[in-house]
Write a protein that holds these residues in place. Sequence first.
Motif, PDB file in Angstrom:
ATOM      1  N   PHE A  32      -2.000   3.236   4.091  1.00 29.53           N
ATOM      2  CA  PHE A  32      -1.443   4.343   3.060  1.00 29.53           C
ATOM      3  C   PHE A  32      -0.242   3.994   2.515  1.00 29.53           C
ATOM      4  CE2 PHE A  32      -4.598   6.458   5.838  1.00 29.53           C
ATOM      5  CZ  PHE A  32      -5.623   6.752   4.639  1.00 29.53           C
ATOM      6  N   GLU A  33       0.878   3.235   3.469  1.00 30.43           N
ATOM      7  CA  GLU A  33       2.143   2.802   3.151  1.00 30.43           C
ATOM      8  C   GLU A  33       1.971   1.767   2.074  1.00 30.43           C
ATOM      9  OE1 GLU A  33       5.152   2.996   6.655  1.00 30.43           O
ATOM     10  OE2 GLU A  33       3.581   1.493   7.139  1.00 30.43           O
ATOM     11  N   ALA A  34       1.179   0.934   2.062  1.00 28.93           N
ATOM     12  CA  ALA A  34       0.789  -0.105   1.084  1.00 28.93           C
ATOM     13  C   ALA A  34       0.308   0.543  -0.120  1.00 28.93           C
ATOM     14  CB  ALA A  34      -0.091  -1.165   1.743  1.00 28.93           C
ATOM     15  N   ALA A  35      -0.480   1.200   0.064  1.00 29.33           N
ATOM     16  CA  ALA A  35      -1.200   2.096  -1.266  1.00 29.33           C
ATOM     17  C   ALA A  35      -0.194   2.708  -2.059  1.00 29.33           C
ATOM     18  CB  ALA A  35      -2.216   2.903  -1.162  1.00 29.33           C
ATOM     19  N   ALA A  36       0.731   3.697  -1.223  1.00 24.29           N
ATOM     20  CA  ALA A  36       2.022   4.408  -1.911  1.00 24.29           C
ATOM     21  C   ALA A  36       2.872   3.291  -2.643  1.00 24.29           C
ATOM     22  CB  ALA A  36       2.747   5.239  -0.817  1.00 24.29           C
ATOM     23  N   ALA A  37       3.189   2.267  -1.762  1.00 22.32           N
ATOM     24  CA  ALA A  37       4.084   1.187  -2.381  1.00 22.32           C
ATOM     25  C   ALA A  37       3.521   0.548  -3.676  1.00 22.32           C
ATOM     26  CB  ALA A  37       4.597   0.498  -1.489  1.00 22.32           C
ATOM     27  N   TYR A  38       2.605   0.201  -3.559  1.00 20.04           N
ATOM     28  CA  TYR A  38       1.807  -0.571  -4.700  1.00 20.04           C
ATOM     29  C   TYR A  38       1.500   0.434  -5.922  1.00 20.04           C
ATOM     30  CZ  TYR A  38      -1.893  -3.160  -7.093  1.00 20.04           C
ATOM     31  OH  TYR A  38      -2.557  -3.689  -7.901  1.00 20.04           O
ATOM     32  N   VAL A  39       1.163   1.772  -5.767  1.00 18.14           N
ATOM     33  CA  VAL A  39       0.948   2.572  -6.949  1.00 18.14           C
ATOM     34  C   VAL A  39       2.285   2.980  -7.287  1.00 18.14           C
ATOM     35  CG1 VAL A  39       0.129   4.768  -7.507  1.00 18.14           C
ATOM     36  CG2 VAL A  39      -1.338   3.258  -5.985  1.00 18.14           C
ATOM     37  N   SER A  40       3.562   3.110  -6.848  1.00 19.82           N
ATOM     38  CA  SER A  40       4.672   3.371  -7.266  1.00 19.82           C
ATOM     39  C   SER A  40       5.192   2.124  -7.940  1.00 19.82           C
ATOM     40  CB  SER A  40       5.668   3.925  -6.159  1.00 19.82           C
ATOM     41  OG  SER A  40       5.831   3.050  -5.266  1.00 19.82           O
ATOM     42  N   ALA A  41       5.080   1.161  -7.671  1.00 15.67           N
ATOM     43  CA  ALA A  41       5.487  -0.150  -8.106  1.00 15.67           C
ATOM     44  C   ALA A  41       4.766  -0.574  -9.559  1.00 15.67           C
ATOM     45  CB  ALA A  41       5.520  -1.325  -7.059  1.00 15.67           C
ATOM     46  N   CYS A  42       3.427  -0.274  -9.322  1.00 21.15           N
ATOM     47  CA  CYS A  42       2.600  -0.238 -10.573  1.00 21.15           C
ATOM     48  C   CYS A  42       3.226   0.767 -11.602  1.00 21.15           C
ATOM     49  CB  CYS A  42       1.050  -0.102 -10.423  1.00 21.15           C
ATOM     50  SG  CYS A  42       0.394  -1.463  -9.683  1.00 21.15           S
ATOM     51  N   GLU A  44       6.027   1.795 -12.168  1.00 22.40           N
ATOM     52  CA  GLU A  44       7.316   1.367 -12.378  1.00 22.40           C
ATOM     53  C   GLU A  44       7.472   0.010 -13.026  1.00 22.40           C
ATOM     54  OE1 GLU A  44      10.023   2.043  -8.761  1.00 22.40           O
ATOM     55  OE2 GLU A  44       9.651   4.269  -9.084  1.00 22.40           O
ATOM     56  N   ASP A  45       6.247  -0.560 -12.942  1.00 19.84           N
ATOM     57  CA  ASP A  45       6.193  -1.918 -13.625  1.00 19.84           C
ATOM     58  C   ASP A  45       7.127  -3.050 -12.993  1.00 19.84           C
ATOM     59  OD1 ASP A  45       4.833  -3.767 -15.058  1.00 19.84           O
ATOM     60  OD2 ASP A  45       6.241  -3.774 -16.710  1.00 19.84           O
ATOM     61  N   ASP A  46       7.135  -2.991 -11.519  1.00 17.44           N
ATOM     62  CA  ASP A  46       7.927  -3.684 -10.561  1.00 17.44           C
ATOM     63  C   ASP A  46       7.092  -4.829 -10.117  1.00 17.44           C
ATOM     64  OD1 ASP A  46       9.500  -5.020  -8.775  1.00 17.44           O
ATOM     65  OD2 ASP A  46      10.803  -2.911  -8.204  1.00 17.44           O
ATOM     66  N   GLN A  47       7.089  -5.942 -10.539  1.00 15.86           N
ATOM     67  CA  GLN A  47       6.023  -6.946 -10.179  1.00 15.86           C
ATOM     68  C   GLN A  47       6.428  -7.529  -8.522  1.00 15.86           C
ATOM     69  OE1 GLN A  47       3.362  -7.825 -11.818  1.00 15.86           O
ATOM     70  NE2 GLN A  47       2.780  -8.967  -9.971  1.00 15.86           N
ATOM     71  N   ASP A  48       7.694  -7.523  -8.556  1.00  6.25           N
ATOM     72  CA  ASP A  48       8.261  -8.053  -7.000  1.00  6.25           C
ATOM     73  C   ASP A  48       7.732  -6.923  -6.031  1.00  6.25           C
ATOM     74  OD1 ASP A  48       9.376 -10.288  -8.206  1.00  6.25           O
ATOM     75  OD2 ASP A  48      11.304  -9.175  -8.173  1.00  6.25           O
ATOM     76  N   ARG A  49       7.773  -5.784  -6.217  1.00  8.84           N
ATOM     77  CA  ARG A  49       7.373  -4.764  -5.139  1.00  8.84           C
ATOM     78  C   ARG A  49       5.741  -4.768  -5.273  1.00  8.84           C
ATOM     79  NH1 ARG A  49       9.633   0.380  -7.270  1.00  8.84           N
ATOM     80  NH2 ARG A  49       8.239   1.281  -5.515  1.00  8.84           N
TER      81      ARG A  49
END
Length: 98
Positions: A32-42, A44-49
Motif C-alpha cells: 500500500f505504501e508502494a501503491a500510494a507512492a507510485y500513483v502520486s508519482a505518476c 506528478e509525472d516524477d519518473q524517478d519516484r
Amino acid sequence: MWGRIRKSSAGLVNALRTETPAGREARTHNLFEAAAAYVSACAEDDQDRIEEASAWVSPEALSFGVNELACRAVIALARERDESPRTVARALLGLPAA
C-alpha cells in the motif's frame, strides 16, 4: 501500454537486486505504501519516484495495491458526491454516462 510494461519490468529488475543502495538503511515497504507512492508519482509525472516505488514490491503486488487504491478512491468520491461508484469512475475517465 508499453510505458506500463517498461515501468513494471524496471521494478522487477530493481526488485531482483540484492545490494542495498549506499548510504541508505534497508527498509521494507508494504504494497500500500508502494501503491500510494507510485500513483502520486505518476500524477506528478516524477519518473524517478515512479521507478523507486516500483522497486519496493513485486509488479504483481504493486498492481494489486494500485487497484485497491483506485477502488477506495472511487468509493470515497462516490460517498462525497452522493453518486454511485460507477458514475464517479466513468466521470473520472471522461466516459459518457451509462
